[in-house]
Design a protein around this motif. Structure first.
Motif, PDB file in Angstrom:
ATOM      1  N   ASN A  49      21.027  49.459  37.938  1.00 56.50           N
ATOM      2  CA  ASN A  49      20.239  49.113  39.105  1.00 56.50           C
ATOM      3  C   ASN A  49      20.316  50.229  40.139  1.00 56.50           C
ATOM      4  OD1 ASN A  49      22.765  48.863  40.353  1.00 56.50           O
ATOM      5  ND2 ASN A  49      22.857  46.667  39.904  1.00 56.50           N
ATOM      6  N   HIS A  50      19.616  50.012  41.261  1.00 56.80           N
ATOM      7  CA  HIS A  50      19.554  51.043  42.300  1.00 56.80           C
ATOM      8  C   HIS A  50      20.945  51.362  42.844  1.00 56.80           C
ATOM      9  CE1 HIS A  50      18.001  53.432  45.578  1.00 56.80           C
ATOM     10  NE2 HIS A  50      18.632  52.644  46.454  1.00 56.80           N
ATOM     11  N   GLN A  51      21.754  50.324  43.052  1.00 58.53           N
ATOM     12  CA  GLN A  51      23.105  50.530  43.595  1.00 58.53           C
ATOM     13  C   GLN A  51      23.959  51.349  42.636  1.00 58.53           C
ATOM     14  OE1 GLN A  51      24.030  49.584  46.618  1.00 58.53           O
ATOM     15  NE2 GLN A  51      26.049  50.542  46.368  1.00 58.53           N
ATOM     16  N   LEU A  97      22.993  54.990  42.838  1.00 59.45           N
ATOM     17  CA  LEU A  97      23.571  55.628  44.032  1.00 59.45           C
ATOM     18  C   LEU A  97      25.044  55.967  43.818  1.00 59.45           C
ATOM     19  CD1 LEU A  97      21.989  53.500  46.927  1.00 59.45           C
ATOM     20  CD2 LEU A  97      21.447  55.860  46.282  1.00 59.45           C
ATOM     21  N   GLU A  98      25.737  55.045  43.132  1.00 62.41           N
ATOM     22  CA  GLU A  98      27.157  55.281  42.869  1.00 62.41           C
ATOM     23  C   GLU A  98      27.348  56.472  41.933  1.00 62.41           C
ATOM     24  OE1 GLU A  98      31.086  52.901  41.139  1.00 62.41           O
ATOM     25  OE2 GLU A  98      29.161  51.873  41.333  1.00 62.41           O
ATOM     26  N   ILE A  99      26.496  56.567  40.916  1.00 66.85           N
ATOM     27  CA  ILE A  99      26.565  57.705  39.985  1.00 66.85           C
ATOM     28  C   ILE A  99      26.323  59.012  40.719  1.00 66.85           C
ATOM     29  CG2 ILE A  99      25.370  58.822  38.046  1.00 66.85           C
ATOM     30  CD1 ILE A  99      24.975  56.036  36.841  1.00 66.85           C
ATOM     31  N   LYS A 100      25.290  59.018  41.575  1.00 67.68           N
ATOM     32  CA  LYS A 100      24.978  60.246  42.326  1.00 67.68           C
ATOM     33  C   LYS A 100      26.132  60.630  43.253  1.00 67.68           C
ATOM     34  CE  LYS A 100      21.430  62.524  45.072  1.00 67.68           C
ATOM     35  NZ  LYS A 100      22.422  63.251  45.858  1.00 67.68           N
TER      36      LYS A 100
END
Length: 340
Positions: free
Chosen positions: A5-7, A10-13
């Protein structure tokens, strides 16, 4: 099937950005360590100091190799000083002293008591050989360079890829010596000699006498640290009877050029004289002035340290400790990224 998902994206980035930041910090600390070690080398040179270190090259040895920044040896030295965990993994542990790995650079693997003789030996071998990378096995050689289907070097793999990762590249060809493929010295060793010098019979003139002025064989003039005397190759041999015998064979050392020329009838594998004479092999002479950029360093005891020297050395230790901590942080980030 699980879809990020989007969250999660963001965590991966965030982890990827953290890893990139930490890698840049490791590189910055590595450059600071190199600069500080260069200062130590200049201090040693100015004060006639050479520090022996059985765990690896000294700052002065690193400095003379790093001056050849476009060489494979210079890059390898820089990578070693970075001590990058990813660099080690990418070379399949070839940068560490494991059974398949890289032993070192020829110029860092031996010491010579006399500076003049050191320069002569370096001139005899030549700069390309002095900067050659020494490996234990063919497996380690294969790790250094990879090719595509057209036999073109892959700049993203091996030592070239590691150089690219820190903004450095290799220019031109470079020598790699595989110890397991060298012809061994066949013969005994000098009895009770801690350096395990080769027991090679002295040269003889047609009349049966040893030539006047003969001092020793060059292969026995190299001093090795205890780690390199035995068990360097997979079959248990040391560097003297493998690497240095292959490079120097039965190269003879004479006191003067005149005495060396008188000994020509028994010189088959070349000779040196302490006043600058060089015979590469029977019938081939080297003339002209010397031009030495890299040489074997002298063997010396532990010197007394000045206050500034101690401060610089202490700073290097702190920088290395900080780099270790940053590397550990990067490993944790990589684990979190893998989990994400």
């Amino acid at each position: 099937m699980y879809k990020p998902n989007h969250q999660n994206n963001l965590e991966i980035k965030r982890h990827e950005d953290n890893i990139k930041f930490l890698q840049n910090e490791i590189n910055r600390l590595g450059e600071s360590i190199l600069e500080s070690q260069g200062s130590l080398a200049k201090h040693q040179s100015a004060n006639g100091i050479v520090i022996t270190n059985e765990n690896g090259p000294t700052a002065e040895e690193d400095d003379q190799i790093l001056r050849h920044e476009k060489s494979a040896a210079g890059l390898l030295c820089r990578l070693k000083l970075f001590e990058s965990q990813h660099a080690t993994q990418a070379l399949n542990l070839a940068l560490t002293k494991d059974v398949l790995g890289i032993v070192g650079i020829v110029a860092t693997l031996g010491r010579v008591d006399d500076d003049n003789l050191s320069r002569l030996l370096s001139e005899y071998l030549g700069q390309q050989t002095m900067l050659a990378i020494v490996c234990r096995t063919n497996e380690a050689v294969m790790v250094l360079e990879k090719y595509d289907g057209d036999a073109t070097i892959l700049t993203s793999a091996g030592i070239h890829g590691l150089g690219a990762s820190i903004g450095k590249s290799i220019k031109g060809r470079f020598l790699v010596i595989c110890l397991d493929e060298l012809s061994l010295y066949v013969g005994g060793f000098v009895a009770d000699d801690p350096q395990r010098k080769l027991d090679i019979p002295k040269p003889q003139l047609p009349n049966g006498e040893c030539p006047h002025g003969f001092l020793d064989y060059a292969v026995n003039a190299i001093n090795l640290d205890s780690n390199n005397l035995v068990n360097v190759t997979s079959s248990g041999h040391g560097l003297r009877e493998t690497l240095f015998y292959s490079l120097l064979s039965r190269l003879q050392i004479y006191r003067t050029r005149a005495e060396m020329l008188l000994a020509l009838p028994c010189i088959n594998h070349g000779a040196l004289s302490l006043d600058g004479g060089i015979i590469k092999k029977s019938g081939v002479f080297i003339l002209g002035s010397r031009d030495i950029e890299i040489k074997f360093l002298a063997k010396s005891g532990e010197p007394s340290m000045t206050v500034n020297y101690d401060k610089t050395e202490d700073m290097i230790k702190k920088l290395k400790l900080k780099r270790t901590h940053v590397t550990e942080d990067m490993q944790r980030e990589q684990e979190l990224l893998d989990f994400a």
